[in-house]
Design an enzyme around this catalytic site. Structure first.
Site, PDB file in Angstrom:
ATOM      1  N   ASP A 127      35.131  37.657  51.435  1.00 26.17           N
ATOM      2  CA  ASP A 127      35.269  36.983  50.619  1.00 26.17           C
ATOM      3  C   ASP A 127      35.093  35.686  51.721  1.00 26.17           C
ATOM      4  OD1 ASP A 127      35.053  37.084  48.552  1.00 26.17           O
ATOM      5  OD2 ASP A 127      37.170  36.182  47.838  1.00 26.17           O
ATOM      6  N   LEU A 153      41.374  43.371  69.169  1.00 22.35           N
ATOM      7  CA  LEU A 153      40.378  41.997  68.369  1.00 22.35           C
ATOM      8  C   LEU A 153      42.650  41.296  68.459  1.00 22.35           C
ATOM      9  CD1 LEU A 153      38.960  40.027  66.973  1.00 22.35           C
ATOM     10  CD2 LEU A 153      39.398  40.889  64.928  1.00 22.35           C
ATOM     11  N   GLU A 162      51.390  40.553  15.807  1.00 22.40           N
ATOM     12  CA  GLU A 162      49.636  40.986  16.195  1.00 22.40           C
ATOM     13  C   GLU A 162      48.586  40.042  15.885  1.00 22.40           C
ATOM     14  OE1 GLU A 162      48.818  45.728  15.222  1.00 22.40           O
ATOM     15  OE2 GLU A 162      50.714  45.102  13.150  1.00 22.40           O
TER      16      GLU A 162
END
Length: 1336
Positions: free
Chosen positions: A369, A413, A1267
C-alpha cells in the site's frame, strides 16, 4: 571476521516481570511456541500462525534511552523470533491478572460485559485493549478501532467486546440525534424503563473495577540499565538450521553484509517470517539490525521534507506523519496525507507495530500500500555500504526490481527521505480490499499530478498500481502522453484508454478478478480526477467544481465500531434473587477466558514421551497411489515413525471415507499418511520429504455442473410437492425462471481441530481429549479403527474454541487417525492441525446451485414455484444427504406457496467433503427463495417488502411437509421489526440520498424468518445427565452436551440452581466425558440447551423428590444439613436424568412428517451504503427482532443472535472460497479468506427479543437460538441488492439481474455497469485457463 570476544550468545529478556536467560536461542523458535511449550503460559493462543487473527497478541515493552520513555506495543507472538527480544519485556494475559491473584479491569469487563463466548480469541482481545490502556488511559473511539482491527472473533459479533473497551473511554460514539444533543440510546432506555416488562441492561457497569495504572507491572529496571549502557557486542544465536546475528553498530552491520550478502535483514519478521512459515524458505543466516540507532533516525527539514529511519515501525511512521500534517500547511503534506490514509487500514495494529518502513519498501510486495505512494512522492532511499553513503530514487524501476536501480548485496537501507509537496502538486492514494481493515489490497494506487503554476495544465503525472502484476507497476507511457493536457473530461477519457492499453492483465493472472482489477485501475483514476478537480476549484474558482451528486464518492467509508440496544423481557419481580433463570448471567468460564486460564485441548500440559503428528495430504484431486517413499523422511532428526493405511489394526474408516487413503485419493487434501516426531517442527519437516507417486484418474469432477453432467451424486433425489403445479402455471399472469449460485463457507473456528490421545498400559485403553461436538462419535470411530470395544475408549471434551458444525464429524476421523498413530508408536499423540491444513482437509458449508421457475399474479401474489437444488457435497457423503433434505424442508421460509415442487440432489465431487455448518442448509435454501421473491417484486414493479408481506403465512397452517404451525409470532416479529427500524421513513430518506448521489447508493431490506430447530428423528434429541450432591452441599453436574462457546454449561448450571433452589456458586460443571454419560448425540441443531436442560432438570427433580421428606421435617435447615441427613439415612445423592427426546419424524415417500419440535421466528432490517466505483459497501444499521419466548439467559441468547448474524454477514457478503481448476483450495488462512472484522459489522446493531411469548415444548418455555440468526445476515445482502438496483436504474439499466452470493466488492462493482466497465476489454473464456473456478 569479528573476534570471539566481540560476540555474545546470551539472550536476556523478561516475561511477566520475570527474567529469562537463554543460551544459544534457536532463531526458528517464535515467541508463541516459547511461551506455550517452554514457559507453559498457554493463555496466548495459536490461531493462524501468520499474524492475521490476533489470537496470540502480547504486549512488548522497550525502553528508549534517547527519549527516556518506555514504548508499549501489541504484537503477534507467532511472528516474533525469540532472538529478537533482547532487552524487551513481554507481557502476556497471565501477567496482567488471574483468578489466583487479582483480575485486571480489562479482563473483568470483557467477561462481565459478555464479550466472550468460546473464549479462544479473548486473551488476544484483552491484550490489545490492555496495551492501548498502557499508552492511553482514556482512549478515543478511533484508537479503539485501530487497536481491535487486528483481532478476529468468530463468535460474538464484536459489539460486546467493543463495549468493554469503550467503558474505559470518556468519549461517546452515539449519534447525538443528528445534532440535537440528545442520545438515541438514552431515549430508548427511558422509553424502555417506562415499560416494566422490558429490560435493556445485560450487565451493571457500576460493578466494574476502576482502572488503577499504579497497579501495573513496572518495566524491569535491569532492562533500563541495559538500554542506557548498551553492550557493543554482536549477538549471535546458533540454531539447528539458522544463525541469527544482531550487530550493535552500523559498521558491524555493513561488515556482516559483506560477509553474508544473501542474508536478509529482519526487523519485525512480518515478511521473512511468513516466507519461512508458509513457503518453506530457509535462510542459513539472518541479520537483525534492530539495535542500530541510525536506523531509528527522524529528521525534519522545514524546507525540504522528512527523513525517517528504515528501522522505524509503520506505527511510528503513522505517528510521525500525523504530527507533520498537523504542523505544516495542507498543500505541503499531500504525500504525507496519502501515506497516512493507507496506514490507517494497512494490516492490523499488531503488524503495524512490528513491520518496519525499510522492510516494507525492500520487500517490494506486489500489493504494497505504501510503495506506490512513496514512489509518486519522489522519495529517496538513503543507503550505506562499506564504500560510504549512497542515494537512489524510490522509483518504478526500483519497485520493479531492475538491477540498475536496485540495492547491491552489500548495501543497507538506512533511511527514507519523503519530500514536502509543492503548491500546485496533488497526491492521492487508493486501495480496495475484501475487507475494510486488516486485509491485503486487491488493487491499490498512488497518483500524483503537478500543474503549471496557477493553471490546470499537467506538467508532471505519475500513476502507480499495486495488485496488477507481480510487482508494483507504473503507467509511465500514459502519463508522458498526458503531459501538457488540461485537466478536463477529455483528458480523463483519454487517460482511461491509455492506462488500460498500457497495463494489461492476462485472463489467467494469479489472483483472478481480472476484469474487476482492470476496472479498479480506471475507477481509481476517476476518483483522483474528481479530487484534483475539487482542489483546483477551491484554490481558483475559475475551474469548475465537481457536480454535487459526485462529491460523496470522494469520502471513504469511515472506520466505525458497532453500538446498539439489546432489549429483552424482564424477569418477574417476585422471583428470588438467588434464582438465575431468566437473568443475563455471565458465561461460566468468562473470567477464565479473559485471564487465559480456561484450558483448551492443546493447552494441556505435555505428556511424558508424547509425539507430535503432522499430515501428508494428497496433491491430486483423483488419482491412484502408485508408491509412497518414506525413506528420506524417516532419516530426518526426531522422526519416530510414519503411519499409513497399513498400520490401521481394524477398520480404516469405511467404504465411503477412509482414515488414511489406501489405493487412491479422491480429493486434494485427503490424508495419505502421518508423521510422528518428537516435535511438531520435526514432524512438519519430515512430512515435506514423503514422496508419493500418483497416476491421475479421470474424470475429475469439481463443480456442480460437472457432477450433473457425469450424474455423480450422493444418495437419492429428494422431492416434496404440494398443490397442482401444472395447472397453477397455466393460470398465473407472469412466469420468471433463472438460477442463483451460492458459494461455500469455511467454519474458521478460532481453535483448529485438536486431539490428544494417551494410550494406557493395560487392556488397550485409550484416553482421548478432543475438541468435538460429538465425543461419542469420536469414541466409536477410534474403537472401530483399533478393533476394540467402546468401553476401552474414554473421550473427554471440556470446551471447544468454536465449532459451528465443523466439529461434528471431522474430529472423529482425525481422532481415529491419531489413535492409530498412538497404537503403532505406543506414545501419546498430540495432533493439532495448522490453520492451512485445517481449512484444506475439513471442508465447510455446501455451495449451492438453485434453479427456479416462479408463477405469479401482477399484484405479486405467488401461485406456483418449481425449484431444483444441487449442493456440492465433496468426495464423501458426510452430512450432505441431510443438508439437502433440510434445504428442501426449510426452503419455503416464511411464505405460503400453494403450488410448490422442490427437488434436490447432493453432488459427489473431487473436493474435500463438505459437512455440517450453522444453519445446516437453511441459509442456502432460503437465500434462493428470497432471491426469487426479490425477482418477482422487480418484475411487478413492487417493493420487495410488499411481495414478502403479501406471501407470508398469516394464519394457522401447514408447511410443505404437512406440519401444522401458528405464524402469529412470525407476524409479530415482522411488524415489530418494521416499527423499531422506522422502515418506511428510512426508506424515504434513502430514496432522497440516492437522488442526490450518483456514485454512492444506499439500500434497505427487511427479511422474515421461520427457522425450524432440531432433527427429523426422535432419537437425535435424546439426552442424559448425571447430578451428584456431596455432603458439603456442593453439586456436580455432568451431561451429554459439549460447550462450544454457546453458553450451554452456563445454562445447565442455571437449570440446576433453579431446580435445587441453591446458588449457582454451589454448582460445578467440569467436562463432558463418555465414561460418565454414554451414548450421547452431537451438540447441534440449536437444541443443546433444550434437551440437556431437560435431562439436568429431570435428575434434579429426582433428587429433590428424595430430599422432600427431609426438607419437610426440617424446613429451616440448610442445604448442607439436608444433604448430610440424606447421607445418614442412606438416601442416594446421585441421580441420572434421561430425556427421550422430542417426537420427530419424516416420511419422504409420503412427503410429510412432524419433522421439528418447534419454530423460531424472526426478522431483520438492514441498511447499507455502496460505493459504485469500487464495490465497497458499509453496513450502516441492522435491527433484529427474534422470538426467543422465555430466555433462560438473555445475555447468552442475544450473544448467539449477534454472533450468528455476523457470521451470516460474512457468508453473504464477504467470505469467498477460491479453488484452482485442479481442485486446490487457495483460501487457507486469514490472509486469503476474510471473515468479518470489528469494522465490518453494522455501525448500529439493535437486537430485541419478543416479550410475552411461550413455547410449551421446551424447558422453561425457552427456544434454541444458536443457528437462526445466521440467515438474517442475508438482510445485508438484499440491502446491497436494493442499492445496486438504484444504481442500475439511474444508469438506465432496467432489465432484471440476479446477484449470486457472496456479494463481494468484485461482484458489486461489476454489476454496477457504467462508462468505465464499458471500457474494460472482455477476454474470450476459451483462450485461457482461469486462475480459479466457481464450484457452485
Amino acid at each position: 571476521m569479528m573476534s570471539h570476544s566481540e560476540k555474545s550468545d546470551t539472550l536476556v529478556f523478561f516475561v511477566n516481570g520475570r527474567k529469562v536467560i537463554e543460551k544459544n536461542a534457536d532463531p526458528e523458535v517464535n515467541l508463541l511456541f516459547y511461551l506455550r511449550k517452554k514457559l507453559r503460559l498457554t493463555g496466548t493462543k495459536y490461531g493462524c500462525g501468520g499474524g492475521g487473527c490476533g489470537a496470540c497478541t502480547v504486549m512488548i515493552s522497550r525502553y528508549d534511552s534517547s527519549s527516556k520513555k518506555i514504548r508499549h506495543y501489541s504484537a503477534t507472538a507467532c511472528l516474533i523470533p525469540i532472538c529478537s527480544l533482547y532487552g524487551a519485556a513481554v507481557t502476556t494475559v497471565e501477567g496482567i491478572g488471574s483468578t489466583k491473584t487479582r483480575i485486571h479491569p480489562v479482563q473483568e469487563r470483557i467477561a462481565k460485559g459478555h464479550g466472550t463466548q468460546c473464549g479462544f480469541c479473548t486473551p488476544g482481545m484483552v491484550m490489545s485493549i490492555y496495551t492501548l490502556l498502557r499508552n492511553h488511559l482514556q482512549p478515543s473511539t478511533e484508537q479503539l478501532i485501530e487497536t481491535l482491527g487486528g483481532n478476529l472473533c468468530r463468535c460474538t459479533g464484536y459489539r460486546p467486546i467493543v463495549e468493554s473497551g469503550k467503558s474505559f473511554s470518556t468519549e461517546t460514539s452515539c449519534c447525538q440525534m443528528k445534532g440535537s444533543g440528545k442520545c438515541c440510546l438514552d431515549q430508548e432506555e427511558n422509553e424502555s424503563e417506562n415499560k416494566n416488562d422490558v429490560c435493556t441492561k445485560l450487565y451493571k457497569e457500576e460493578e466494574f473495577l476502576p482502572l488503577d495504572p499504579t497497579q501495573e507491572l513496572i518495566f524491569p529496571p535491569e532492562l533500563m540499565r541495559m538500554a542506557e549502557e548498551p553492550i557493543q557486542k554482536t549477538l549471535v544465536f546458533q540454531g539447528e538450521r539458522v544463525t541469527w546475528i544482531s550487530p550493535a553498530t552500523l559498521t558491524d552491520l555493513l561488515e556482516l553484509k559483506l560477509q553474508y550478502p544473501k542474508a536478509p535483514l529482519v526487523m519485525g519478521n512480518t515478511f521473512v517470517g511468513l516466507n519461512m512459515k508458509f513457503k518453506g524458505v530457509c535462510y542459513p543466516v539472518i541479520i537483525s539490525p534492530s539495535r542500530i540507532l541510525e536506523l531509528q533516525v527522524v529528521m525534519i527539514d522545514a524546507k525540504k521534507g522528512l527523513t525517517i529511519g528504515a528501522g522505524c515501525s509503520l506505527a511510528q511512521v503513522k505517528e510521525i506523519l500525523t504530527e507533520m500534517i498537523s504542523e505544516f500547511p495542507e498543500e505541503k503534506t499531500q504525500t504525507y496525507q496519502a501515506l497516512l490514509k493507507q496506514l490507517r487500514t494497512l494490516a492490523g495494529q499488531q503488524i503495524r507495530n512490528m513491520a518496519s518502513l525499510g522492510g516494507h519498501i525492500i520487500s517490494r510486495m506486489a500489493r504494497s500500500d505504501l510503495n506506490p505512494v512513496l514512489c509518486v512522492g519522489n522519495c529517496i532511499l538513503n543507503l550505506a555500504s562499506k564504500e560510504g553513503i549512497q542515494q537512489i530514487p524510490l522509483n518504478d524501476h526500483f519497485l520493479a526490481g531492475s538491477p540498475d536501480a536496485n540495492l547491491t548485496s552489500e548495501q543497507v537501507l538506512v533511511s527514507v527521505f519523503i519530500p514536502l509537496s509543492r503548491k500546485w502538486e496533488f497526491v492521492s492514494a487508493f486501495r480496495q480490499a475484501q475487507r475494510q481493515q486488516n486485509s491485503l489490497a486487491i488493487v491499490n494506487s498512488g497518483m500524483r499530478v503537478h500543474f503549471k503554476d496557477g493553471t490546470n495544465i499537467i506538467m508532471d503525472l505519475n500513476i502507480l498500481y499495486g495488485g496488477i502484476g507481480s510487482t508494483t507497476v507504473s503507467a509511465n507511457k500514459s502519463c508522458q502522453q498526458l503531459i501538457g493536457r488540461a485537466w478536463n473530461e477529455e483528458m480523463l477519457d483519454e487517460a482511461c484508454r491509455l492506462v488500460l492499453d498500457e497495463l494489461t492483465i492476462p485472463g489467467s493472472a494469479s489472483g483472478g478478478m481480472v476484469e474487476y482489477r482492470r476496472t479498479l485501475m480506471i475507477s481509481f483514476f476517476f476518483k483522483f480526477y474528481l479530487e484534483v478537480l475539487q482542489e483546483l476549484n477551491i484554490r481558483d474558482h475559475r475551474y469548475p467544481d465537481i457536480p454535487k451528486k459526485f462529491q460523496s464518492v470522494l469520502e471513504d467509508f469511515p472506520l466505525t465500531i458497532p453500538h446498539g440496544i439489546q432489549t429483552y423481557e424482564c424477569i418477574d419481580s417476585h422471583q428470588p434473587l438467588q434464582d438465575p433463570v431468566g437473568r443475563p448471567v455471565m458465561h461460566q468460564s468468562g473470567i477464565k477466558h479473559a485471564t487465559g486460564e480456561a484450558m483448551f485441548c492443546d493447552d494441556m500440559p505435555a505428556i511424558d514421551e508424547e509425539l507430535f503428528l503432522a499430515v501428508v495430504t494428497s496433491t491430486r484431486p483423483h488419482a491412484k497411489i502408485i508408491s509412497i517413499d518414506v525413506s528420506e523422511a524417516l532419516a530426518l532428526p526426531g522422526v519416530v515413525d510414519i503411519i499409513t493405511s497399513q498400520d490401521v489394526p481394524a477398520e480404516n474408516g469405511d467404504e465411503e471415507e477412509r482414515l488414511y487413503a489406501e489405493d487412491e485419493v479422491i480429493c486434494v487434501g485427503q490424508i495419505v499418511c502421518t508423521v510422528a516426531a518428537d516435535s511438531y517442527f520435526h514432524a512438519k519437516q519430515a512430512a515435506k520429504k514423503v514422496n508419493i507417486e500418483y497416476e491421475d484418474v479421470e474424470p475429475v469432477i469439481l463443480t456442480i455442473k460437472d457432477a450433473i453432467k457425469h450424474k455423480s451424486f450422493i444418495g437419492s433425489e429428494k422431492k416434496l410437492e404440494q398443490g397442482d403445479i401444472k395447472e397453477a402455471f397455466q393460470t398465473v399472469d407472469q412466469i420468471i425462471q433463472g438460477e442463483v449460485h451460492m458459494g461455500g463457507q469455511e467454519h474458521f473456528y478460532m481453535e483448529t481441530q485438536s486431539v490428544l490421545v494417551i494410550p494406557k498400559v493395560e487392556d488397550k485403553e485409550m484416553e482421548i481429549y478432543v475438541s468435538s461436538q460429538d465425543a461419542a462419535l469420536v469414541q466409536e470411530k477410534v474403537a472401530s479403527a483399533l478393533g476394540v470395544s467402546k468401553n476401552r475408549i474414554m473421550c473427554h471434551m471440556r470446551r471447544a474454541g468454536g465449532a459451528f458444525g465443523g466439529k461434528m464429524t471431522k474430529p472423529a476421523l482425525l481422532g481415529a487417525v491419531a489413535a492409530v498413530a498412538a497404537n503403532k508408536t505406543g506414545h501419546p499423540i498430540r495432533f493439532i492441525l495448522e490453520r492451512g491444513d485445517d481449512m484444506l482437509i475439513t471442508g465447510g458449508r455446501h455451495p449451492l446451485l438453485g434453479k427456479y421457475r416462479i408463477g405469479f399474479m401482477n399484484n405479486g401474489k405467488i401461485k406456483a414455484a418449481d425449484i431444483e437444488y444441487y449442493i456440492n457435497g465433496g468426495c464423501t457423503p458426510d452430512e450432505s444427504e441431510m443438508v439437502i433434505e433440510y434445504a428442501l424442508l426449510k426452503l419455503e421460509n416464511a411464505y405460503k406457496i400453494p403450488n410448490l415442487r422442490i427437488q434436490g440432489r447432493a453432488c459427489k465431487t473431487n473436493l474435500p467433503s463438505n459437512t455440517a455448518f450453522r444453519g445446516f442448509g437453511f441459509p442456502q435454501g432460503s437465500f434462493v427463495t428470497e432471491s426469487w421473491i426479490t425477482a418477482v417484486a422487480a418484475k411487478c414493479n413492487l417493493s420487495p417488502e410488499k411481495v414478502r408481506e403479501l406471501n407470508m403465512y398469516k394464519t394457522v397452517d401447514k408447511t410443505i411437509h404437512k406440519q401444522e404451525f401458528d405464524p402469529k409470532n412470525l407476524i409479530r416479529c415482522w411488524d415489530e421489526c418494521m416499527e423499531k427500524s422506522s422502515y418506511y421513513s428510512r426508506k424515504e430518506a434513502i430514496e432522497l440520498f440516492n437522488q442526490q448521489n450518483y456514485w454512492k447508493k444506499r439500500g434497505i431490506a427487511i427479511i422474515p424468518m421461520k427457522f425450524s430447530v432440531g432433527y427429523p428423528k426422535t432419537y437425535y434429541h435424546q439426552a442424559a445427565a448425571l447430578v451428584h450432591i456431596y455432603t458439603d452441599g456442593s453439586v456436580l453436574i455432568t451431561h451429554g452436551g459439549t460447550e462450544l462457546g454457546q453458553g450451554l454449561n452456563t445454562k445447565m448450571i442455571q437449570v440446576a440452581s433453579h431446580e435445587l433452589k441453591i446458588p449457582m456458586s454451589d454448582v460445578y460443571l467440569s467436562e463432558m466425558n463418555t465414561a460418565a454419560v454414554p451414548n450421547t448425540v452431537s451438540t447441534a441443531g440449536s437444541v443443546g440447551a433444550d434437551v440437556n436442560g431437560k435431562a439436568v432438570q429431570i435428575a434434579c427433580q429426582t433428587l429433590m423428590k428424595r430430599l422432600e421428606p427431609i426438607i419437610s421435617k426440617n424446613p429451616n435447615g440448610t442445604w448442607k444439613e439436608w444433604a448430610n441427613e440424606a447421607f445418614t439415612q442412606s438416601i442416594s445423592l446421585s441421580a441420572t436424568g434421561y430425556f427421550r427426546g422430542y417426537k420427530a419424524n419424516m416420511d419422504w415417500v409420503k412427503g410429510e412428517g412432524d419433522v421439528y419440535p418447534y419454530f423460531v421466528y424472526g426478522a431483520a432490517c438492514s441498511e447499507v451504503e455502496v460505493d459504485c466505483l469500487t464495490g465497497a459497501h458499509k453496513n450502516i444499521r441492522t435491527d433484529i427482532v427474534m422470538d426467543a419466548c422465555f430466555s433462560i439467559n438473555p445475555a447468552i441468547d442475544i450473544g448467539q443472535i449477534e454472533g450468528s448474524f455476523t457470521q451470516g454477514v460474512g457468508l453473504y457478503t464477504m467470505e469467498e472460497l477460491k479453488y484452482s481448476p485442479g481442485g486446490v483450495l487457495y483460501s487457507r488462512g486469514p490472509d486469503d479468506y476474510k471473515i468479518p472484522s470489528v469494522t465490518d459489522i453494522s455501525e448500529e446493531l439493535n437486537v430485541s427479543l419478543l416479550t410475552s411469548t411461550k413455547n410449551p415444548v421446551a424447558i422453561y418455555s425457552s427456544k434454541g437460538l444458536g443457528e437462526s440468526g445466521m440467515f438474517l445476515g442475508s438482510s445485508v445482502f438484499f440491502a446491497i441488492v436494493d442499492a445496486v438496483t438504484a444504481a442500475r436504474k439511474e444508469r438506465g439499466l432496467t432489465q432484471a439481474f440476479m446477484m449470486n452470493s457472496p456479494a463481494t466488492p468484485e461482484l458489486i462493482r461489476m454489476i454496477c455497469l457504467d462508462k468505465f466497465t464499458d471500457l474494460i476489454p472482455q477476454d474470450d473464456p476459451t483462450s485461457y485457463k482461469p486462475w480459479s473456478i466457481s464450484v457452485a
